[in-house]
Design a protein around this motif. Sequence first.
Motif, short mmCIF file in Angstrom:
data_model
loop_
_atom_site.label_atom_id
_atom_site.label_comp_id
_atom_site.label_asym_id
_atom_site.label_seq_id
_atom_site.Cartn_x
_atom_site.Cartn_y
_atom_site.Cartn_z
N GLY A 178 0.80 -1.21 0.00
CA GLY A 178 0.00 0.00 0.00
C GLY A 178 0.83 1.26 0.00
N LEU A 179 2.08 1.15 0.46
CA LEU A 179 2.99 2.30 0.43
C LEU A 179 4.04 2.13 -0.66
N SER A 180 4.47 0.89 -0.92
CA SER A 180 5.53 0.62 -1.90
C SER A 180 5.06 -0.46 -2.86
N PRO A 181 5.46 -0.40 -4.13
CA PRO A 181 5.07 -1.43 -5.10
C PRO A 181 5.71 -2.77 -4.79
N PHE A 182 5.05 -3.84 -5.19
CA PHE A 182 5.50 -5.19 -4.85
C PHE A 182 6.91 -5.47 -5.37
N TYR A 183 7.26 -4.91 -6.52
CA TYR A 183 8.57 -5.21 -7.10
C TYR A 183 9.71 -4.50 -6.35
N GLN A 184 9.38 -3.57 -5.47
CA GLN A 184 10.38 -2.99 -4.59
C GLN A 184 10.40 -3.69 -3.24
N ARG A 185 9.25 -4.16 -2.79
CA ARG A 185 9.16 -4.80 -1.48
C ARG A 185 9.98 -6.09 -1.44
N LEU A 201 17.68 -7.04 -1.35
CA LEU A 201 16.48 -7.85 -1.14
C LEU A 201 15.22 -6.99 -1.11
N VAL A 202 15.27 -5.92 -0.31
CA VAL A 202 14.17 -4.96 -0.22
C VAL A 202 14.71 -3.59 -0.65
N ALA A 203 14.05 -2.97 -1.59
CA ALA A 203 14.53 -1.68 -2.08
C ALA A 203 14.54 -0.65 -0.95
N PRO A 204 15.64 0.08 -0.78
CA PRO A 204 15.70 1.08 0.30
C PRO A 204 14.64 2.16 0.16
N GLU A 205 14.11 2.35 -1.03
CA GLU A 205 13.04 3.33 -1.22
C GLU A 205 11.80 3.01 -0.40
N CYS A 206 11.64 1.75 -0.01
CA CYS A 206 10.48 1.36 0.80
C CYS A 206 10.49 2.06 2.15
N VAL A 233 11.93 4.92 2.66
CA VAL A 233 11.67 6.32 2.32
C VAL A 233 10.16 6.55 2.20
N ASP A 234 9.46 5.58 1.61
CA ASP A 234 8.00 5.69 1.49
C ASP A 234 7.34 5.75 2.87
N ILE A 235 7.85 4.94 3.81
CA ILE A 235 7.30 4.98 5.18
C ILE A 235 7.59 6.34 5.81
N TYR A 236 8.81 6.84 5.62
CA TYR A 236 9.17 8.15 6.16
C TYR A 236 8.25 9.24 5.61
N ARG A 237 8.00 9.22 4.33
CA ARG A 237 7.14 10.25 3.72
C ARG A 237 5.72 10.18 4.25
N LYS A 238 5.28 8.98 4.62
CA LYS A 238 3.94 8.80 5.15
C LYS A 238 3.81 9.36 6.56
#
Length: 254
Positions: A114-121, A208-213, A215-220
């Motif tokens: 819901g915060l990050s796309p599956f291909y990044q998770r 394994l998990v994109a670090p942008e994930c 960042v998405d939590i931080y932005r939320k």
Amino acid sequence: MNEHLGRNWILLRGLSRESAHWGDFVPLLQATFPDARITALDLPGTGRYYREVSPDTISQITHKVRAQAQQAGLLQQPATVLGLSLGAMVAFEWMLTYPGDICGATLINTSFAGLSPFYQRLRWQSLGRLASLLLKSNLRERESAILALVSNRARNEWTVTAWEKIQQERPVSLKNSWRQIRAAASYRPCGLRPEQSVLLLNAWGDRLVAPECSVDIYRKWRWQYCSHPWAGHDLPLDDGAWVVSQLREWVAPN
């Protein structure tokens, strides 16, 4: 000001890993917080519970982990939970479901649907490799390959040997690994913001998990956030000293 933060630590590992995989990080954390109580718990299906069937939802895993903590007397004072990857999802769900248990949490290299796309998770480049690793019958080859996937340090034969021994003594079944993957993949927390203090840590070398994930939590939710420039998914293994320095700074103002 939260006077309980950093005094009663509960540590939770990630996919198919157990408390023994913290290795040298636990004594390093203890040296940084010498008066604190530090306990590493096993997720169901791993460690001392390796014969159990792992639930396939983060909510059910959280209920079981909390029951462990209650039985061990760990919730007599508010806990500070440090969770890595899947363990961080459990920490987040725990904060939401039983807010009185936890005064703060550190979430390392994690992600939320819901915060990050599956291909990044779960990075698609590593998905096939992870699946093939779980099917390997040779334990040393499997653990060596897993270490190479999650760590960016130079190959450490001592760590490979230690991880091989863990799997010999308390093997995680393929069934439980896939149930944990299913739980992690489907975890979509509600949009409520936990009231507790939260520190987000990620590593830009995570394959394994994109670090942008993170960042998405931080932005939320705009929690305190720090990023490591080169470490892999197992950030406490790659640079435990950096992790505890961030924890010390996070706890200090409290």
